[in-house]
Structures are given as C-alpha cells and as structure tokens.
Design an enzyme around this catalytic site. Structure first.
Site, short mmCIF file in Angstrom:
data_model
loop_
_atom_site.label_atom_id
_atom_site.label_comp_id
_atom_site.label_asym_id
_atom_site.label_seq_id
_atom_site.Cartn_x
_atom_site.Cartn_y
_atom_site.Cartn_z
N LEU A 259 57.96 -27.31 6.15
CA LEU A 259 57.10 -28.40 5.66
C LEU A 259 56.82 -29.31 6.85
O LEU A 259 57.73 -29.62 7.62
CB LEU A 259 57.81 -29.21 4.56
CG LEU A 259 58.10 -28.49 3.24
CD1 LEU A 259 58.81 -29.44 2.28
CD2 LEU A 259 56.82 -27.97 2.61
N ASP A 260 55.56 -29.73 6.99
CA ASP A 260 55.25 -30.59 8.12
C ASP A 260 55.76 -32.01 7.89
O ASP A 260 56.24 -32.35 6.82
CB ASP A 260 53.74 -30.56 8.43
CG ASP A 260 52.89 -31.13 7.31
OD1 ASP A 260 53.26 -32.17 6.73
OD2 ASP A 260 51.83 -30.55 7.02
N LYS A 261 55.66 -32.82 8.91
CA LYS A 261 56.22 -34.17 8.91
C LYS A 261 55.70 -35.02 7.76
O LYS A 261 56.42 -35.87 7.21
CB LYS A 261 55.90 -34.83 10.26
CG LYS A 261 56.52 -36.19 10.47
CD LYS A 261 56.20 -36.68 11.88
CE LYS A 261 56.83 -38.03 12.16
NZ LYS A 261 56.54 -38.50 13.54
N ASP A 262 54.44 -34.80 7.39
CA ASP A 262 53.80 -35.63 6.37
C ASP A 262 53.85 -35.02 4.98
O ASP A 262 53.19 -35.51 4.06
CB ASP A 262 52.34 -35.89 6.77
CG ASP A 262 52.24 -36.67 8.07
OD1 ASP A 262 53.07 -37.57 8.27
OD2 ASP A 262 51.34 -36.37 8.87
N THR A 263 54.62 -33.94 4.81
CA THR A 263 54.77 -33.30 3.51
C THR A 263 56.20 -33.47 3.02
O THR A 263 57.15 -33.33 3.79
CB THR A 263 54.43 -31.80 3.59
OG1 THR A 263 53.10 -31.65 4.08
CG2 THR A 263 54.54 -31.14 2.22
#
Length: 235
Positions: free
Chosen positions: A101-105
């Site tokens: 999962l990316d940083k903003d998810t």
C-alpha cells in the site's frame, strides 16, 4: 531447530547473545523454569524475558495501516515496520508484504515469511478480490461502473486491458471498488483515466478477510480460519 538459532532467527539478538540469554536464565518454560539450549519444548511453551515467543516461521500478520506510513525502504518517512516490534524487521526468513500500500493509502496489509502462501494469494489463478473504499475530488459522471466492468479499459503505459472490476457507487464522490488484479497505483490511475482524482483510499478487504476488530495502527496474528477467509468469497 536449536533454541539458539530459533531465538536469533526471531530477531531477539545474535546467536552469541542468545547463548548468553539462555545461560542467564532469561529463556524459560511457562512455569518460569530456565531451559537449556538443547530443550525440546514446543514453540508456544517457551518464554523469553517472561513473554511468549514471537510468532513462529510461516505466520501471517494483518496490519491496519494508517496514513503516512510507507512500505518501501527507498521512501522517506515512517515505515510500516515501525508499527511492529523492532525485532520483526530482522527476522529470518524475512517478513514480506503481500501486496503493498502506498504512503497515502490506508487499510489492510498482510506480512508473511511463507513464500508459498504469498505467491498463492497474489497469483492470478487465485483471483483474490481486493476491496477499496474511495473518496473522490469531484462527482462521478455515471459511466464509471460500466467502464470499469468492461474488461476493455486500458491505462496509460499498460500493454493489456484491465480485468473487469466492480464499482459500487455510494454517493456522488464515494464508492467501493473491487479489483481482481494488482497493478501499480491501479485505483488512482483508473479514476484519473475518467478525469477524476482520488483524495482518500482505503483497502477494506482481501478476499473474505476484513479488518474487523483491528483498530488503525494495530495488528494481529492470523489463525488458520482467518487465512482461509482470504480465499473465500468477498462480503
């Protein structure tokens, strides 16, 4: 596996340090009796510094990932490993992510050192659905569901169309999107292709596995029944 190697592989310290820990009586049975390096006790019957041992090799951990944490050592900032005990980062075999999962998810993120299970989950043959809750910058146009379900949607720089995905519209700017593959930043790119922008993204479900009972920033060890739910139907 010898006790010294077991403890070192779990990240408690070097083999030399674990030999000293055993000599000092820090490794005991459930009754508090010091045990020797050649002990044949089961994993669950061993205590280190009066605490149960960390999960054994082959375990699966579920984390409810908060905003702002990254899965990549290359990115600056806080790592998802910061939410686990520090020694988990140096376990052998290493814990790996089951789909990043990316940083903003935010949301459901699995770790495991079971390579066979990891590949089973992410294999296209398994068709493990991933359910995302999405908030958008502007109202949807109304054609997104058909476009996502068509099996013909192409994303920029991709060489093959996306598998059909199911969109459940919750309001003008919120939806639940179910994917059956895991391409790079796929949800964000899909909505960008429709002229919209994802402002919040949360992975709520993997197969039949959800985050029920796991608060944001918290984690739990999965049992056999939990793991089976991954390959069950989505709710």
């Amino acid at each position: 596996m010898r006790l010294v190697k077991l403890l070192a592989n779990l990240g408690y310290g070097s083999r030399k340090e674990m030999q000293a820990a055993i000599r000092n009586g820090w490794v005991t049975d459930k009754d508090g009796n010091p045990i020797k390096a050649d002990s044949k006790l089961a994993h669950e019957d061993i205590l280190f510094d009066d605490e149960p041992l960390d999960p054994p090799e082959g375990s699966v951990i579920l984390l409810n990932k908060p905003l702002g944490y990254t899965c990549s050592m290359k990115d600056r900032g806080r790592l998802v490993f910061d939410l686990l005990p520090a020694r988990y980062r140096v376990r052998k075999p290493a814990l790996s992510f089951v789909g990043r999962l990316d940083k903003d998810t935010t949301g459901l993120l699995l770790f495991t050192d079971d390579g066979k299970l990891l590949h089973q989950i992410i294999s296209p043959k398994a068709d493990v659905a991933k359910v995302y809750e999405v908030e958008l910058d502007r109202p949807m146009t109304g054609g997104e569901a058909d476009q996502f379900a068509s099996g013909e949607m192409m994303l920029e720089n991709d060489t093959s169309p996306l598998k059909p995905a199911e969109l459940e519209v919750l309001s003008e700017t919120t939806a639940r999107l179910t994917l059956h593959e895991g391409r790079y930043h796929q949800v964000r790119r899909m909505f960008a292709a429709t002229g919209n922008h994802v402002t919040k993204l949360h992975r709520a479900q993997l197969g039949g596995l959800t985050l029920d009972g796991v608060e944001e920033g918290q984690w739990k060890l999965l049992g056999t029944a939990d793991i089976d739910r991954i390959f069950g139907d989505s709710a």
